[in-house]
Motif scaffolding. Sequence first.
Motif, PDB file in Angstrom:
ATOM      1  N   TYR A  81       0.813  -1.208   0.000  1.00  8.97           N
ATOM      2  CA  TYR A  81       0.000   0.000   0.000  1.00  8.97           C
ATOM      3  C   TYR A  81       0.852   1.267   0.000  1.00  8.97           C
ATOM      4  O   TYR A  81       1.992   1.270   0.438  1.00  8.97           O
ATOM      5  N   ALA A  82       0.259   2.353  -0.482  1.00  4.85           N
ATOM      6  CA  ALA A  82       0.923   3.646  -0.621  1.00  4.85           C
ATOM      7  C   ALA A  82       1.085   4.332   0.741  1.00  4.85           C
ATOM      8  O   ALA A  82       0.657   3.819   1.769  1.00  4.85           O
ATOM      9  N   LEU A  83       1.698   5.510   0.723  1.00  2.00           N
ATOM     10  CA  LEU A  83       1.949   6.273   1.944  1.00  2.00           C
ATOM     11  C   LEU A  83       0.676   6.875   2.547  1.00  2.00           C
ATOM     12  O   LEU A  83       0.642   7.180   3.730  1.00  2.00           O
ATOM     13  N   GLU A  84      -0.350   7.062   1.738  1.00  2.00           N
ATOM     14  CA  GLU A  84      -1.625   7.589   2.229  1.00  2.00           C
ATOM     15  C   GLU A  84      -2.749   6.694   1.749  1.00  2.00           C
ATOM     16  O   GLU A  84      -2.808   6.345   0.567  1.00  2.00           O
ATOM     17  N   GLU A  85      -3.637   6.327   2.678  1.00  2.00           N
ATOM     18  CA  GLU A  85      -4.770   5.457   2.369  1.00  2.00           C
ATOM     19  C   GLU A  85      -6.031   6.025   3.003  1.00  2.00           C
ATOM     20  O   GLU A  85      -5.963   6.745   4.003  1.00  2.00           O
ATOM     21  N   PRO A  86      -7.215   5.689   2.446  1.00  2.00           N
ATOM     22  CA  PRO A  86      -8.461   6.211   3.007  1.00  2.00           C
ATOM     23  C   PRO A  86      -8.753   5.627   4.392  1.00  2.00           C
ATOM     24  O   PRO A  86      -8.337   4.500   4.697  1.00  2.00           O
ATOM     25  N   GLN A  87      -9.452   6.400   5.200  1.00  2.00           N
ATOM     26  CA  GLN A  87      -9.853   5.926   6.525  1.00  2.00           C
ATOM     27  C   GLN A  87     -10.730   4.684   6.357  1.00  2.00           C
ATOM     28  O   GLN A  87     -11.589   4.633   5.483  1.00  2.00           O
ATOM     29  N   GLY A  88     -10.491   3.684   7.189  1.00  2.00           N
ATOM     30  CA  GLY A  88     -11.227   2.428   7.095  1.00  2.00           C
ATOM     31  C   GLY A  88     -10.617   1.463   6.097  1.00  2.00           C
ATOM     32  O   GLY A  88     -11.117   0.357   5.906  1.00  2.00           O
ATOM     33  N   GLY A  89      -9.532   1.883   5.459  1.00  2.00           N
ATOM     34  CA  GLY A  89      -8.858   1.040   4.480  1.00  2.00           C
ATOM     35  C   GLY A  89      -7.652   0.344   5.080  1.00  2.00           C
ATOM     36  O   GLY A  89      -7.543   0.196   6.299  1.00  2.00           O
ATOM     37  N   PRO A  90      -6.742  -0.059   4.234  1.00  2.00           N
ATOM     38  CA  PRO A  90      -5.560  -0.789   4.699  1.00  2.00           C
ATOM     39  C   PRO A  90      -4.594   0.118   5.451  1.00  2.00           C
ATOM     40  O   PRO A  90      -4.729   1.341   5.450  1.00  2.00           O
ATOM     41  N   ILE A  91      -3.606  -0.516   6.061  1.00  2.00           N
ATOM     42  CA  ILE A  91      -2.548   0.212   6.761  1.00  2.00           C
ATOM     43  C   ILE A  91      -1.616   0.823   5.704  1.00  2.00           C
ATOM     44  O   ILE A  91      -1.058   0.113   4.867  1.00  2.00           O
ATOM     45  N   ALA A  92      -1.470   2.136   5.744  1.00  2.00           N
ATOM     46  CA  ALA A  92      -0.574   2.820   4.803  1.00  2.00           C
ATOM     47  C   ALA A  92       0.878   2.511   5.171  1.00  2.00           C
ATOM     48  O   ALA A  92       1.210   2.270   6.327  1.00  2.00           O
ATOM     49  N   THR A  93       1.748   2.526   4.167  1.00  2.00           N
ATOM     50  CA  THR A  93       3.176   2.346   4.392  1.00  2.00           C
ATOM     51  C   THR A  93       3.714   3.582   5.125  1.00  2.00           C
ATOM     52  O   THR A  93       3.354   4.709   4.797  1.00  2.00           O
ATOM     53  N   GLU A  94       4.560   3.357   6.125  1.00  8.18           N
ATOM     54  CA  GLU A  94       5.210   4.440   6.863  1.00  8.18           C
ATOM     55  C   GLU A  94       6.717   4.223   6.802  1.00  8.18           C
ATOM     56  O   GLU A  94       7.189   3.110   7.011  1.00  8.18           O
ATOM     57  N   ILE A  95       7.442   5.291   6.536  1.00  8.38           N
ATOM     58  CA  ILE A  95       8.904   5.215   6.487  1.00  8.38           C
ATOM     59  C   ILE A  95       9.462   6.245   7.461  1.00  8.38           C
ATOM     60  O   ILE A  95       9.109   7.431   7.403  1.00  8.38           O
TER      61      ILE A  95
END
Length: 152
Positions: A55-69
């Motif tokens: 997943y990308a750095l930003e995701e919609p609320q209620g969606g998957p866990i966004a990537t964090e670096i």
Amino acid sequence: MRKSLALFLLAAPAFAAPKPVVHWQVTNPPAKALKRGTKLNLTLTGQIDPGWHLYALEEPQGGPIATEINLAEGSPADLIRVEEQKPKIVPDPIYQLPTGFFEQSANFTLHLQLDKSASAHPIQILIRYQSCNDRVCLPPHTDTVDVPLTTN
């Protein structure tokens, strides 16, 4: 007793941590000693196993866990910002939401500045992410990539 021990041993692999499906590396580590306070860019690349996505750095609320670096505490640099390649945005079959994700590979550019007191300790990059295929998602976890560093 033996029967229950045998059943436990057969079930034990089901409780083991899943094998990573994203393999990380920095493709442009510093080739020479850097001056303290220097700004630099590193390219972090994740090679994604076939059939999986990240997943990308930003995701919609209620969606998957966004990537964090992030950088580990005590790293000899500060993370100024992270840029990602343009993710593919489509409805996710698991979350039923439009999500941004990467297949095959993902590239992130880390904009860093070395501390003025930086020493020859490696820069430790922490990547927290979730990966899924079209049926299941693995639990989010954190990988670490060490980038050797020498300063002058």
